[in-house]
Design an enzyme around this catalytic site. Structure first.
Site, PDB file in Angstrom:
ATOM      1  N   ASN A 114       0.868  -1.184   0.000  1.00  0.00           N
ATOM      2  CA  ASN A 114       0.000   0.000   0.000  1.00  0.00           C
ATOM      3  C   ASN A 114       0.902   1.230   0.000  1.00  0.00           C
ATOM      4  O   ASN A 114       1.503   1.569   1.011  1.00  0.00           O
ATOM      5  CB  ASN A 114      -0.887  -0.042   1.252  1.00  0.00           C
ATOM      6  CG  ASN A 114      -1.783   1.171   1.368  1.00  0.00           C
ATOM      7  OD1 ASN A 114      -1.781   2.058   0.501  1.00  0.00           O
ATOM      8  ND2 ASN A 114      -2.547   1.225   2.439  1.00  0.00           N
ATOM      9  N   ARG A 164      -2.755  -2.260  -3.264  1.00  0.00           N
ATOM     10  CA  ARG A 164      -3.943  -1.440  -3.054  1.00  0.00           C
ATOM     11  C   ARG A 164      -3.878  -0.283  -4.060  1.00  0.00           C
ATOM     12  O   ARG A 164      -2.893   0.445  -4.126  1.00  0.00           O
ATOM     13  CB  ARG A 164      -3.931  -0.871  -1.640  1.00  0.00           C
ATOM     14  CG  ARG A 164      -5.073   0.087  -1.439  1.00  0.00           C
ATOM     15  CD  ARG A 164      -4.934   0.813  -0.135  1.00  0.00           C
ATOM     16  NE  ARG A 164      -6.098   1.669   0.070  1.00  0.00           N
ATOM     17  CZ  ARG A 164      -6.063   2.783   0.786  1.00  0.00           C
ATOM     18  NH1 ARG A 164      -4.939   3.168   1.350  1.00  0.00           N
ATOM     19  NH2 ARG A 164      -7.141   3.492   0.949  1.00  0.00           N
ATOM     20  N   HIS A 222     -12.438   2.841   0.666  1.00  0.00           N
ATOM     21  CA  HIS A 222     -12.352   1.879   1.789  1.00  0.00           C
ATOM     22  C   HIS A 222     -13.147   0.607   1.492  1.00  0.00           C
ATOM     23  O   HIS A 222     -13.602  -0.084   2.411  1.00  0.00           O
ATOM     24  CB  HIS A 222     -12.944   2.474   3.094  1.00  0.00           C
ATOM     25  CG  HIS A 222     -12.125   3.567   3.704  1.00  0.00           C
ATOM     26  ND1 HIS A 222     -12.701   4.643   4.337  1.00  0.00           N
ATOM     27  CD2 HIS A 222     -10.796   3.742   3.813  1.00  0.00           C
ATOM     28  CE1 HIS A 222     -11.763   5.452   4.804  1.00  0.00           C
ATOM     29  NE2 HIS A 222     -10.593   4.912   4.487  1.00  0.00           N
ATOM     30  N   GLY A 239     -10.955   5.475  10.618  1.00  0.00           N
ATOM     31  CA  GLY A 239      -9.501   5.547  10.807  1.00  0.00           C
ATOM     32  C   GLY A 239      -9.097   7.005  10.683  1.00  0.00           C
ATOM     33  O   GLY A 239      -9.873   7.895  11.026  1.00  0.00           O
ATOM     34  N   ASN A 240      -7.894   7.265  10.171  1.00  0.00           N
ATOM     35  CA  ASN A 240      -7.539   8.660   9.882  1.00  0.00           C
ATOM     36  C   ASN A 240      -8.472   9.201   8.811  1.00  0.00           C
ATOM     37  O   ASN A 240      -8.996  10.298   8.915  1.00  0.00           O
ATOM     38  CB  ASN A 240      -6.086   8.757   9.446  1.00  0.00           C
ATOM     39  CG  ASN A 240      -5.163   8.668  10.646  1.00  0.00           C
ATOM     40  OD1 ASN A 240      -5.374   9.346  11.645  1.00  0.00           O
ATOM     41  ND2 ASN A 240      -4.161   7.811  10.565  1.00  0.00           N
ATOM     42  N   ARG A 256      -9.333  15.893   7.143  1.00  0.00           N
ATOM     43  CA  ARG A 256     -10.180  16.277   5.995  1.00  0.00           C
ATOM     44  C   ARG A 256     -11.521  16.817   6.482  1.00  0.00           C
ATOM     45  O   ARG A 256     -12.059  16.337   7.485  1.00  0.00           O
ATOM     46  CB  ARG A 256     -10.446  15.069   5.094  1.00  0.00           C
ATOM     47  CG  ARG A 256      -9.204  14.492   4.479  1.00  0.00           C
ATOM     48  CD  ARG A 256      -9.597  13.427   3.438  1.00  0.00           C
ATOM     49  NE  ARG A 256      -8.452  12.614   3.095  1.00  0.00           N
ATOM     50  CZ  ARG A 256      -8.452  11.282   3.105  1.00  0.00           C
ATOM     51  NH1 ARG A 256      -9.544  10.609   3.410  1.00  0.00           N
ATOM     52  NH2 ARG A 256      -7.363  10.630   2.784  1.00  0.00           N
ATOM     53  N   GLY A 309     -12.955   3.233  15.385  1.00  0.00           N
ATOM     54  CA  GLY A 309     -14.116   2.353  15.543  1.00  0.00           C
ATOM     55  C   GLY A 309     -13.823   1.144  16.415  1.00  0.00           C
ATOM     56  O   GLY A 309     -14.652   0.718  17.219  1.00  0.00           O
ATOM     57  N   GLU A 310     -12.601   0.608  16.284  1.00  0.00           N
ATOM     58  CA  GLU A 310     -12.245  -0.593  17.048  1.00  0.00           C
ATOM     59  C   GLU A 310     -11.861  -0.273  18.489  1.00  0.00           C
ATOM     60  O   GLU A 310     -11.991  -1.123  19.363  1.00  0.00           O
ATOM     61  CB  GLU A 310     -11.045  -1.301  16.375  1.00  0.00           C
ATOM     62  CG  GLU A 310     -11.398  -1.918  15.042  1.00  0.00           C
ATOM     63  CD  GLU A 310     -10.164  -2.276  14.211  1.00  0.00           C
ATOM     64  OE1 GLU A 310      -9.090  -2.523  14.798  1.00  0.00           O
ATOM     65  OE2 GLU A 310     -10.280  -2.311  12.974  1.00  0.00           O
ATOM     66  N   ASN A 311     -11.360   0.952  18.697  1.00  0.00           N
ATOM     67  CA  ASN A 311     -10.720   1.231  19.990  1.00  0.00           C
ATOM     68  C   ASN A 311     -11.382   2.289  20.859  1.00  0.00           C
ATOM     69  O   ASN A 311     -10.951   2.486  21.992  1.00  0.00           O
ATOM     70  CB  ASN A 311      -9.263   1.669  19.755  1.00  0.00           C
ATOM     71  CG  ASN A 311      -8.451   0.567  19.119  1.00  0.00           C
ATOM     72  OD1 ASN A 311      -8.320  -0.504  19.698  1.00  0.00           O
ATOM     73  ND2 ASN A 311      -7.935   0.809  17.926  1.00  0.00           N
ATOM     74  N   GLU A 333      -7.833  -5.161   5.731  1.00  0.00           N
ATOM     75  CA  GLU A 333      -7.843  -4.859   4.293  1.00  0.00           C
ATOM     76  C   GLU A 333      -6.782  -5.669   3.553  1.00  0.00           C
ATOM     77  O   GLU A 333      -6.980  -6.080   2.420  1.00  0.00           O
ATOM     78  CB  GLU A 333      -7.601  -3.356   4.087  1.00  0.00           C
ATOM     79  CG  GLU A 333      -8.727  -2.516   4.647  1.00  0.00           C
ATOM     80  CD  GLU A 333      -8.377  -1.047   4.797  1.00  0.00           C
ATOM     81  OE1 GLU A 333      -7.745  -0.693   5.818  1.00  0.00           O
ATOM     82  OE2 GLU A 333      -8.731  -0.257   3.924  1.00  0.00           O
TER      83      GLU A 333
HETATM   84  P1  ADP Z   1      -5.322   4.687   9.049  1.00  0.00           P
HETATM   85  O1  ADP Z   1      -6.544   5.262   8.402  1.00  0.00           O
HETATM   86  O2  ADP Z   1      -4.123   5.565   8.903  1.00  0.00           O
HETATM   87  O3  ADP Z   1      -5.079   3.229   8.758  1.00  0.00           O
HETATM   88  P2  ADP Z   1      -6.138   3.793  11.698  1.00  0.00           P
HETATM   89  O4  ADP Z   1      -7.226   2.887  11.246  1.00  0.00           O
HETATM   90  O5  ADP Z   1      -4.950   3.189  12.350  1.00  0.00           O
HETATM   91  O6  ADP Z   1      -5.668   4.815  10.601  1.00  0.00           O
HETATM   92  O7  ADP Z   1      -6.801   4.833  12.743  1.00  0.00           O
HETATM   93  C1  ADP Z   1      -6.088   5.870  13.292  1.00  0.00           C
HETATM   94  C2  ADP Z   1      -6.998   6.607  14.270  1.00  0.00           C
HETATM   95  O8  ADP Z   1      -7.408   5.678  15.287  1.00  0.00           O
HETATM   96  C3  ADP Z   1      -6.317   7.776  14.967  1.00  0.00           C
HETATM   97  O9  ADP Z   1      -7.198   8.878  15.032  1.00  0.00           O
HETATM   98  C4  ADP Z   1      -6.087   7.223  16.360  1.00  0.00           C
HETATM   99  O10 ADP Z   1      -6.100   8.215  17.322  1.00  0.00           O
HETATM  100  C5  ADP Z   1      -7.319   6.343  16.512  1.00  0.00           C
HETATM  101  N1  ADP Z   1      -7.163   5.447  17.655  1.00  0.00           N
HETATM  102  C6  ADP Z   1      -6.317   4.405  17.813  1.00  0.00           C
HETATM  103  N2  ADP Z   1      -6.454   3.882  19.060  1.00  0.00           N
HETATM  104  C7  ADP Z   1      -7.412   4.624  19.686  1.00  0.00           C
HETATM  105  C8  ADP Z   1      -8.010   4.594  20.990  1.00  0.00           C
HETATM  106  N3  ADP Z   1      -7.637   3.705  21.895  1.00  0.00           N
HETATM  107  N4  ADP Z   1      -8.964   5.509  21.266  1.00  0.00           N
HETATM  108  C9  ADP Z   1      -9.338   6.427  20.365  1.00  0.00           C
HETATM  109  N5  ADP Z   1      -8.822   6.502  19.122  1.00  0.00           N
HETATM  110  C10 ADP Z   1      -7.875   5.618  18.804  1.00  0.00           C
END
Ligand code: ADP
Length: 401
Positions: free
Chosen positions: A7, A91, A180, A210-211, A241, A333-335, A385
């Site tokens: 990627n 990708r 995505h 994500g970002n 963005r 979303g996951e965290n 992905e």
């Molecule tokens: P990318 O789109 O670059 O692959 P990721 O899917 O890794 O990005 O997501 C990055 C985002 O996830 C960032 O905003 C980061 O702060 C957020 N993030 C990661 N862990 C946590 C957490 N524990 N709580 C809140 N946000 C989180």
């Protein structure tokens, strides 16, 4: 089959070497700051600690050479010979209307990818650079392009057409494409497994946060609407963005601040969103931390983020005429239990209700976080992905043999 998944961004290469027999990553990593001072390669073999190497990595060709050397290295490597890599999956961000599924990379395809640069000038050139770099470093290996847009190709015209003169669509391909796709597809399939119901019978809303961030309405396994549009700028608020914006605003700012096209692009893509509103960071963790210490613009950024997401969720339930499950994935979303809770607020009328304890516990792992009496399930599903890219690459390379 061992497949290298690549990627490429403007100054980065993310990679994973995936064994498709076990569907696991043997190693993953990233080269960053390509073409800048102090480039770094971060590499994590599946069974040993992460290592970091600094060097002068001038371009994507040198970056791929570093990656291959690392995969072969005595201490940190995971293969003994480069011939163990049987194929490469790339990708590619934009497939336009032409590429509705993954394809084998051929010289003809490369010409067509170049023709698509107009649609994705910020992304596709780097993807092409990555393909060229792999051709130089690992010549003769079959390669497959997997498009971010492909999963959304069945969106109906009423969902993808903009309110512009129709000739703009015909002349320049200006319509909504969505991105995505590999992530939305993966988590939708996982959700169907978790719910024990075929995808064809499910109405799902998948939130990739994500970002970059996007929501998709997945009806019977088909993406019928998604929040990103002609480019990944539309839709949700993102790290840097804007997401949805009155288009007249940019004309107004460009005139007032005498911005060039390039500067305007940078404003919309790099200085806006969570970073722009909060003034703290583009990183949700740091924004949440600041909000907890009463930073008012950090709080505003989170509230605006969750409010817009909530509106998309309700809109997509309306678009599908119902909803079986809501899925959260990617970094935020996951965290982030906070963002999940805040974005589900006021959606009880639709049957969405979270179990607070389950939501708080679900960090980076698959979970059903709905309350027992919820009529819509809310799921947390880590995305993958790279695995989708590896699966597609294997299927297409084997079919071409
Ligand atoms: P990318 O789109 O670059 O692959 P990721 O899917 O890794 O990005 O997501 C990055 C985002 O996830 C960032 O905003 C980061 O702060 C957020 N993030 C990661 N862990 C946590 C957490 N524990 N709580 C809140 N946000 C989180």
């Amino acid at each position: 089959m061992k497949i290298l998944v690549i990627n490429c961004g403007s100054s980065s290469v993310k990679y994973q070497l995936i064994d498709t027999d076990t569907e696991t990553a043997l190693a993953k990593g990233m080269v960053s700051r390509i073409g800048m001072s102090a480039s770094v390669l971060t590499h994590k073999p599946h069974d040993r600690p992460e290592v970091k190497v600094s060097g002068e990595i001038l371009d994507h060709i040198v970056a791929i050479e570093y990656v291959v050397a690392m995969l072969l290295s005595e201490n940190h490597g995971v293969i003994a010979d480069r011939s163990e890599i049987e194929a490469i999956g790339h990708r590619v961000v934009h497939g336009g209307e032409k590429f509705t599924e993954s394809v084998l990379i051929t010289p003809e395809l490369m010409l067509e990818l170049r023709n698509l640069i107009d649609l994705a000038p910020l992304h596709n050139p780097h993807n092409i650079r990555g393909i060229n770099a792999c051709q130089k470093t690992l010549p003769g290996l079959p390669m497959v392009a997997v498009f971010d847009t492909a999963f959304h190709h069945q969106m109906p015209p009423k969902a993808y057409i903009y309110g512009l003169p129709y000739v703009m669509y015909k002349r320049y391909g200006i319509r909504r494409y969505g991105f995505h796709g590999t992530s939305h597809q993966y988590v939708a399939e996982q959700a169907s497994q978790m719910l024990g119901k075929p995808l064809e019978e499910l109405k799902l809303i998948t939130c990739h946060l994500g970002n970059g961030a996007s929501v998709a309405a997945v009806d019977g396994g088909v993406s019928v609407d998604t929040s990103m549009g002609f480019t990944p700028l539309e839709g949700l608020l993102m790290g840097t963005r804007t997401g949805d914006l009155d288009p007249a605003i940019i004309l107004h700012i460009m005139a007032r601040e005498e911005l060039t096209l390039h500067e305007a692009n940078t404003l919309l893509n790099k200085h806006s969103g969570l970073a722009g509103i909060s003034g703290v960071s583009s990183d949700m963790r740091e924004i949440i931390e600041s909000a907890h210490s009463n930073h008012s613009n950090a709080r505003l950024a989170i509230d605006a983020y969750c409010y817009r997401l909530r509106k998309y969720i309700a809109a997509y339930a309306a678009a599908m005429g119902g909803l079986d499950a809501l899925v959260y994935t990617a970094g935020i979303g996951e965290n982030s239990p906070d963002v999940r809770e805040c974005s589900c607020e006021n959606l009880e009328f639709m049957g969405i209700r979270l179990d607070k304890a389950k939501n708080n516990q679900a960090v980076g792992q698959k979970a059903d976080i709905s309350a027992d009496d919820a009529t819509v399930r809310t799921l947390v599903i880590p995305t993958n992905e790279e695995l989708v890219i590896a699966r597609d690459t294997k299927r297409i390379v084997e079919a071409a043999k």
